[in-house]
Each structure stands twice: as C-alpha cells, then as structure tokens.
Design a protein around this motif. Structure first.
Motif, PDB file in Angstrom:
ATOM      1  N   SER A  18       0.809  -0.988   0.157  1.00 22.72           N
ATOM      2  CA  SER A  18       0.375  -0.070   0.493  1.00 22.72           C
ATOM      3  C   SER A  18       0.952   1.676   0.000  1.00 22.72           C
ATOM      4  N   ALA A  19       0.712   2.539  -1.102  1.00 19.60           N
ATOM      5  CA  ALA A  19       1.810   2.894  -1.748  1.00 19.60           C
ATOM      6  C   ALA A  19       1.631   4.656  -0.127  1.00 19.60           C
ATOM      7  N   CYS A  20       1.024   4.344   1.033  1.00 18.24           N
ATOM      8  CA  CYS A  20       1.122   4.998   1.773  1.00 18.24           C
ATOM      9  C   CYS A  20       2.087   4.547   3.232  1.00 18.24           C
ATOM     10  N   VAL A  26      -0.951   9.749   0.218  1.00 18.05           N
ATOM     11  CA  VAL A  26      -1.304   9.539  -0.759  1.00 18.05           C
ATOM     12  C   VAL A  26      -3.202   9.270  -0.416  1.00 18.05           C
ATOM     13  N   ARG A  27      -2.662   9.549   1.811  1.00 16.22           N
ATOM     14  CA  ARG A  27      -4.166   9.066   1.823  1.00 16.22           C
ATOM     15  C   ARG A  27      -5.185  10.405   2.194  1.00 16.22           C
ATOM     16  N   VAL A  51       0.755   0.924  -4.530  1.00 17.90           N
ATOM     17  CA  VAL A  51      -0.089   0.474  -4.697  1.00 17.90           C
ATOM     18  C   VAL A  51      -0.799   1.205  -3.601  1.00 17.90           C
ATOM     19  N   CYS A  52      -1.107   2.696  -4.670  1.00 13.79           N
ATOM     20  CA  CYS A  52      -3.337   3.095  -4.138  1.00 13.79           C
ATOM     21  C   CYS A  52      -3.896   3.225  -4.563  1.00 13.79           C
ATOM     22  N   PRO A  53      -5.047   1.824  -4.643  1.00 15.90           N
ATOM     23  CA  PRO A  53      -6.278   2.116  -5.058  1.00 15.90           C
ATOM     24  C   PRO A  53      -7.268   3.351  -4.769  1.00 15.90           C
ATOM     25  N   GLU A  54      -7.660   4.295  -4.085  1.00 19.12           N
ATOM     26  CA  GLU A  54      -7.885   5.484  -4.222  1.00 19.12           C
ATOM     27  C   GLU A  54      -7.817   5.771  -5.398  1.00 19.12           C
ATOM     28  N   ARG A  63      -9.679  13.896  -0.047  1.00 20.87           N
ATOM     29  CA  ARG A  63     -10.468  13.866  -0.814  1.00 20.87           C
ATOM     30  C   ARG A  63     -11.354  13.137   0.428  1.00 20.87           C
ATOM     31  N   LYS A 112      -2.035  -2.071   3.760  1.00 23.48           N
ATOM     32  CA  LYS A 112      -2.593  -0.766   4.923  1.00 23.48           C
ATOM     33  C   LYS A 112      -3.834  -1.234   5.665  1.00 23.48           C
ATOM     34  N   SER A 115      -8.382  -0.078   6.151  1.00 23.70           N
ATOM     35  CA  SER A 115      -8.605   0.798   4.820  1.00 23.70           C
ATOM     36  C   SER A 115      -9.386   0.184   4.581  1.00 23.70           C
ATOM     37  N   SER A 117     -10.548   0.225   1.668  1.00 26.44           N
ATOM     38  CA  SER A 117      -9.964  -0.428   0.495  1.00 26.44           C
ATOM     39  C   SER A 117      -8.565  -1.169   0.278  1.00 26.44           C
ATOM     40  N   SER A 118      -7.978  -1.225   1.403  1.00 32.27           N
ATOM     41  CA  SER A 118      -6.771  -1.396   1.465  1.00 32.27           C
ATOM     42  C   SER A 118      -6.570  -3.129   1.968  1.00 32.27           C
TER      43      SER A 118
END
Ligand code: SF4
Length: 324
Positions: A18-20, A26-27, A51-54, A63, A112, A115, A117-118
């Motif tokens: 997870s990119a964060c 990217v959060r 990878v940050c899916p959001e 966001r 992460k 989350s 998403s993750s």
C-alpha cells in the motif's frame, strides 16, 4: 551452501505494498503512514511495487473519507458525508491493474490495515443503522487476494508482532525460491531437491504437512509435472501459512539433534539440550540454538543439515530470529 550463509535468490524479491506505507502522501487527508521497518530494513532486500487503489482509480488527494457499507461479503464503498458509491469505479480499475500485475512476478503484498480499500481483514463494515462490525475486507484487498490466492499477504500492523513478521518474511523468501524453480522449467528432479532442502522449515510450520508433502513427493511419478507443481504449491502455501510456534521449533531442534548423535561429545550434547530448554522457556530467542547448531554443522560437516533452509531461511541482517 555454507551454514550461516543465507541461500541467495537470483534477484530482489518483488512485493506489492500500500503506497501510504512507503511514505507517499496519498491518504484521504493528504498524509501518509510511513513504516520505517518496511522501507529501511526490509526494503534492502525487496523491490516494492506501491499501489494506492483510491488514487489510482481516479480520486484526488485530499478527498472525502470512505467506508464499507452493507453485506460484509459484498459491501459497497461509500464516501462518508455525501454517500457517493465508489465501488464500481474501484472494481473496474482493479481488474485492469491486476491484469498488468499478472506478469510482475510479485512474491507477496503488504496491505495497510483497517482501510476500506486496502485492509485485508477486520475492516469496519457499517449496517443500515450505521453500526460498524470489524468483519470486512477492503475492496482492493479482496479482489487482489481472489486473483492471487497463493501469494503471501500481510498487514503492516501485524508485522509489528515478531512471530508474524518472521513468518511472513519466511513465506516470501520460500515463494521466491519456488517461483524461480518454476520458471526454470517444470521438472520432477529439481522439485524433489527443493522439497528436501525445505523439509525442516516445513516441519517447523506444520508437522502434519511435512508428512503429507513427503507422501506427495514420493508419489509424483504417477502425476503430470504440471499437476505435481500445482499440488505442491498449494500444500506449501497451506503449510507456510501456519505459525511456527515455540513448541514446533523445539520439535525441529530436537529432530536436528538426532543427526549429531554420533558426532557430538557428551558436553556438546548437554550444552545443546540446555540451550533448547532455555529457548523452550523463552529465556533466549531462536537465534541462540540455531547459531550453536550452525556451529556444529560447520564443525562436523553434517551433509543433510548443511542443505537445510531452516537454518538460514532469510538474511541474517534482518535479525528476525532475535525476537522469536
Ligand atoms: S490505505 Fe490504501 S487506499 Fe488508503 S491511502 Fe493507503 S494505499 Fe491508498
């Protein structure tokens, strides 16, 4: 292989992450959740694919925060304040991203935690009354794990537990070696050799799988090579997913002692037994009996133990057995 030297894999291990966790801002709030162990220590031995899916599915930074709502097995991903449904946008992006990842030779993924998403487990899912239960899986994490069911996965929070951390890192190194074996061509001989070198490591995770895999390998002449590799990969994954506990490690250490019966002097046997006993009571970490055993492997040139991955499963510098 010399005891004390970790067996080399031909190139760095590739891990999704997870990119964060890499420190990327990217959060939803424009921040990150950088984990220094992952980037600085483990990062020396792996190449990360962040990878940050959001963000990758088209959302901005910052966001609106999101959460999972509805059926825990098939929840919707909704923005919290405005209730916009982002589920299909993320799923459509995920399918394309996973197709691209198919050829990246990943050996695992670090997600992460928590989350929507993750997160890979115990993510909050809200019911119709707005009451949460920790029963969900993030939208991206679920699709990823469905596509790559044999890939080792873990969350950064669980990696702060020394036993889970060692377990995961063992799994990614085993996965990498198996991946390399497979790319060299599907042949029975190298698979038997792979199994032989991993025997004690498998036993430390699951004595039952150790026995089952022994029978499986003994019977491979009656199966096609492809069936052998697929069957073996599934058993290996199931075995390595089980935790290598103190009791299971003690079992392996005592088993190893059996190989030295004739060579060790009375004093040496006594010393090794005492150190295994201290490890059993958790007065010393696993690295202590392992170091002594590696010393005896060198001293007596014990041929079978010299080949065993269990005695050097991952880079010494990670210090993973200093805490388990
Ligand atoms: S948890 Fe996942 S979706 Fe959220 S910022 Fe990190 S990588 Fe992006």
């Amino acid at each position: 292989m010399n005891p004390g030297a970790q067996e080399k894999t031909s190139e760095k291990i590739k891990l999704g992450i997870s990119a964060c966790l890499m420190g990327e801002n990217v959060r939803y709030n424009g921040g990150h959740t950088h984990d220094p162990f992952l980037t600085k220590t483990l990062g020396q031995y792996v190449d990360y694919v962040p990878v940050c899916p959001e963000v990758e599915c088209g959302l901005p930074v910052p966001r609106e925060a999101m959460r999972l709502v509805g059926d825990p097995l098939n929840p919707k991903l909704l923005t919290i304040k405005t209730g916009i449904d982002m589920t299909e946008q993320m799923k459509a992006w995920a399918r394309i991203r996973l197709d691209a990842m198919q050829n990246e030779n990943l050996c695992g993924f670090i997600f992460k935690s928590k989350s929507p998403s993750s997160g890979m487990e115990r993510v909050k899912v809200y019911d119709a009354k707005g009451i949460p239960a920790n029963v969900g899986i993030g939208i991206w994490a679920r699709i990823f794990m469905d596509r790559f069911p044999l890939l080792p996965v873990e969350e950064e929070g669980r990696l702060h537990d020394p036993v889970l951390r060692e377990n995961f890192i063992q799994r990614i190194f085993v996965f990498k070696r198996f991946q390399e074996l497979r790319t060299q061509g599907i042949r029975r001989g190298p698979l038997v050799d792979f199994h032989t070198r991993h025997k004690l490591l498998i036993m430390s995770h699951s004595p039952a799988h150790y026995r089952e895999m022994g029978k499986f390998v003994a019977d491979i002449k009656n199966q096609t090579p492809e069936a052998v590799y697929d069957g073996y990969a599934a058993l290996l994954n199931n075995a390595m997913s089980l935790r290598a506990t103190i009791a299971k490690n003690v079992n392996v250490l005592m088993h190893i002692m059996g190989y030295f019966k004739k060579q060790l002097s009375g004093d040496e046997k006594q010393e090794l037994l005492e150190i295994i006993g201290e490890f059993k009571k958790q007065f010393v970490p696993l690295i202590v009996p392992i170091t002594l055993i590696n010393h005896y492997v060198r001293k007596y040139q014990e041929p079978y133990l010299k080949t065993q991955i269990y005695l050097n499963p991952h880079p010494f510098e990670l210090g993973l057995r200093n805490h388990v």
